[in-house]
Design a protein around this motif. Structure first.
Motif, short mmCIF file in Angstrom:
data_model
loop_
_atom_site.label_atom_id
_atom_site.label_comp_id
_atom_site.label_asym_id
_atom_site.label_seq_id
_atom_site.Cartn_x
_atom_site.Cartn_y
_atom_site.Cartn_z
N TYR A 101 39.37 -60.83 -29.99
CA TYR A 101 40.10 -60.17 -28.89
C TYR A 101 40.93 -61.16 -28.09
N GLU A 135 32.71 -50.38 -29.49
CA GLU A 135 34.02 -50.43 -28.85
C GLU A 135 34.33 -49.12 -28.14
N ALA A 138 32.37 -49.08 -24.97
CA ALA A 138 32.94 -50.02 -24.00
C ALA A 138 34.20 -49.44 -23.36
N ARG A 142 34.83 -48.63 -19.42
CA ARG A 142 35.98 -49.20 -18.73
C ARG A 142 36.73 -48.11 -17.95
N LEU A 221 41.42 -52.99 -25.20
CA LEU A 221 40.16 -53.71 -25.38
C LEU A 221 40.37 -55.22 -25.39
N ASP A 224 40.64 -55.89 -21.84
CA ASP A 224 39.53 -55.23 -21.16
C ASP A 224 40.01 -54.56 -19.87
#
Ligand SMILES: [Cu+2]
Lengths: 239, 468
Positions: A101, A135, A138, A142, A221, A224
């Motif tokens: 990432y 993912e 996540a 977020r 991602l 983030d």
């Protein structure tokens, strides 16, 4: 010496029992015991584990991922080209894909399972494999934590259910797919314009009672952060 | 007369022999033939004598991929038809431009999207599993008349395979039907629940009494990648066949045009257009080249914006290139094209290994009945033999063949051992999880189940002996 007669009696009983056990196991899952995987067969769990271990232990891979935020996305049978399959048999080979990432690189490691070696390592840009479960989770977290996107989600939830979104894990279900800016080049994408080069997740959200939430938020991602709170860019699609 | 004495040693010998028998039988069953092991092989001889064999493989993006699809007409020769066949994209642009999904590349039909099917999902069929997940339902279906003429008739059968991928609120049922006449029908059924609703009546259909909530219209553009290898990849040629009316439109002239270079071509229902891929060196008994034709389905045609150039055609023929996997959002690493339009880059088809691509559109304007569950909407097209044989190979199976009144005595002869393996698992699952209904369903699975069943009886007869 009471032990010997007892043993003499136990040996045949034990062996019959053992035979029955083996027979039952064989009956239950013959493919597990006897099938040697071949050709187009998908990788077994053991093969996936081996490929993963070999890939991550490789020096070049180690140097590429050390200190970086990475995730293993996929371990899958290497789809051999027809130049290989035309000869009728080929080695068991695996593709191990690791995403970096920080660099927005997809690391592709080709593992030869038969030889137990790494055959090739390459880094790819702008190749985005489907999202992993981690993912997707996540990305959802977020959105919830984001004041704008989370606020929009709470308002929508209130509007369609009349209730407050106070237990988002129990009240909503969510899935996600990769978002690429190239899919919608004719609308102003804002922060989502980097998606594709960066790894972005677009969330599909519904209540546990199957009421749709009319939002398609996009999370970058790689950075983030939320790239679009609503996911709607075209004027026609504005609610 | 001396009564035979029971000894543990004797029983051990019997048990050892039994062990050898079972292990031997199961070992034989698990051995592979062709390019996959028995677990991932489908080998089905239909009641009319036609036989289909292929390998299946679950993959993260495409879902189920089929390899080495081989057809044997009744009494005929086994020939390779497709080296590989799979979905190549499900492109879902919404009419309000609120979303343009590319599900195969961006969501993935495989992995945890492939649903674990229950016996009830696969009535009278057999569930095929990868790593314990039942992801493919294999069924033999009666397709009604193969033909009827005078006092002769034949009931046709087909092998049906399907998997279910959960994509957002949708379930896509990806289905392949292989008929005893050699026809292949790739299909997708869309079901589940609507994915998007909105407030703008220009782009949707009202779903509530207040006329405030609209199901947003959208298109499902299904694309398939069909790597045909007609009796092997050599000497394959693609032709476009259509018809030109005379000036007064009272007669029609046949046009057969060989495609010389890679091409994207549009459906033309008014010209009865279709395509075929033939092997120019393999002939049937009449001396005509064997071929498969692609019969298009074109009730909806989607022509998208300039940045979706792959939607400008329905049919594509390209030279095989391992990196050309999906109709759109194809990985561009290594200089590969991004979509079908860029795969077509002037390469000569002469002497090349050819791949066909085909897209079918389903424009979905929601109806109130889409809630709360959308009835499965099926989109399909047909691939079928043209001149594979010099006449109808099913003709000999007529009248004496199975009829509608005596149906499921289906024979699954080819690799009976492999079939037995999977069937036994399916039966066990049904018994354990679904109770009487499930057991009954499993029992309907013909022949192979019965073979396993009798062995199971043999197995359990031994148990009381051993318990003494
Ligand atoms: Cu739809």
């Amino acid at each position: 010496m009471k032990l010997w007669p007892l043993l003499r009696r136990l040996i045949p009983v034990g062996s019959v029992g053992l035979i029955l056990l083996i027979t039952t196991l064989v009956w239950a899952s013959p493919e597990r015991l006897f099938t040697s995987l071949t050709g187009y067969d998908p990788l077994s769990l053991e093969e996936q584990q081996t490929a993963y271990t070999l890939a991550l232990a490789h020096d070049q891979v180690q140097s590429l991922i050390r200190g970086q935020r990475t995730a293993v996305l996929l371990v899958e049978r290497h789809d051999e080209p027809k130049s290989v399959t035309q000869f009728g048999s080929w080695a068991r080979r695996a593709d191990v894909y690791v995403y970096n990432y920080n660099q927005d690189q997809l690391l592709h490691v080709l593992v030869d399972l038969s030889a137990r070696t790494v055959s090739a390592v390459e880094t790819l840009q702008e190749v985005q494999l489907p999202l992993t479960e981690a993912e997707v989770a996540a990305a959802y977290q977020r959105v919830l934590a984001d004041p704008v996107a989370g606020g929009a989600l709470r308002r929508q939830f209130q509007a369609v259910t009349g209730a407050a979104l106070d237990q988002p894990e129990q009240q909503l279900k969510y899935r996600a797919l990769i978002f690429r800016a190239s899919a919608m080049p004719d609308v102003p994408l804002g922060a989502a314009a980097e998606c594709g080069r960066r790894r972005c997740a677009q969330l599909l959200i519904a209540t546990q009672g199957d009421v749709l939430i009319d939002l398609l938020p996009i999370v970058d991602l790689s950075a983030d952060r939320v790239a679009s709170a609503s996911g709607f860019f075209s004027p026609e699609a504005q609610p | 007369m001396k009564r035979p004495r029971f000894t543990w040693a004797g029983l051990a010998v019997v048990a050892a022999a039994w062990l050898l028998l079972v292990v031997g039988a199961r070992w034989t069953a698990a051995q592979s033939s062709g390019n996959c092991s028995a677990t991932y092989k489908v080998d089905m001889t239909l009641p009319t004598g036609a036989r289909w064999t292929m390998c299946w493989e679950p993959r993260l993006n495409e879902g189920i991929v089929l390899h080495d699809v081989t057809f044997t007409p009744p009494g005929g020769t086994a020939r390779l038809v497709l080296a590989q066949a799979s979905m190549a994209q499900i492109h879902v642009p919404y009419d309000d431009n609120g979303a343009r999904f590319h599900d195969v590349s961006d969501y993935g039909l495989g992995g945890d999207r492939l649903l674990d099917l229950a016996p009830a999902d696969c009535p009278s069929g057999t569930l095929l599993a990868d790593q314990g997940k039942d992801m493919l339902c294999r069924t033999t279906v009666n397709r009604g008349y193969a033909y009827k003429h005078a006092s002769t008739q034949l009931q046709g059968y087909a092998l049906n395979l399907f998997s279910v991928s959960k994509i957002g609120e949708y379930n896509y049922i990806v289905e392949w039907t292989f008929s005893d006449d050699g026809a292949i029908e790739p299909a997708v059924r869309a079901t589940g629940q609507l994915q998007r609703t909105g407030a703008n009546p220009d782009y949707g259909w009202p779903l509530d009494s207040l006329n405030s909530r609209f199901g947003i219209a959208h298109t499902h553009n299904y694309y398939w990648r069909l790597d045909f290898d007609v009796d092997g990849s050599a000497n394959d040629v693609v032709e476009e066949i259509d018809f030109t009316p005379s000036p007064t439109r009272n007669s029609w002239t046949l046009n057969v045009n060989e495609l010389g270079t890679e091409a994207g071509r549009q459906v033309d229902a008014t010209a009865f257009r279709f395509w075929r891929i033939k092997d120019s060196s393999v002939e049937n008994a009449d001396g005509h080249p064997i071929s498969y034709e692609l019969l298009p389905e074109s009730s909806n045609v989607f022509r998208g914006p300039a940045y979706e150039p792959f939607t400008q055609n329905e049919f594509y023929v390209t030279v095989y290139n391992a990196c050309e996997q999906w109709a759109s959002h194809n990985p561009t690493s290594g200089g590969c094209g991004e979509n079908l339009a860029s795969f077509v880059n002037g390469q000569s088809l002469s002497g090349a290994d050819l791949v066909l691509w085909y897209g079918v559109a389903f424009h979905h304007l929601p109806i109130e009945e889409d809630e709360i569950y959308m009835n499965a909407h099926r989109t399909a097209f047909t691939l079928r033999p043209r001149d594979w044989t010099a006449d109808n190979p099913l003709a000999n199976a007529g009248s004496g063949g199975p009829t509608a009144t005596s149906p499921p005595t289906l024979t699954r002869t080819a690799t009976p051992t492999a079939t037995a393996t999977r069937t036994s698992t399916a039966t066990a699952t049904a018994t354990l999880t679904a109770g009487p209904a499930g057991t009954a369903t499993a029992t309907l699975t013909p022949t192979a189940t019965q073979a396993t069943g009798s062995n199971d009886v043999f197995f359990f007869v031994l148990l009381p002996v051993v318990r003494r």
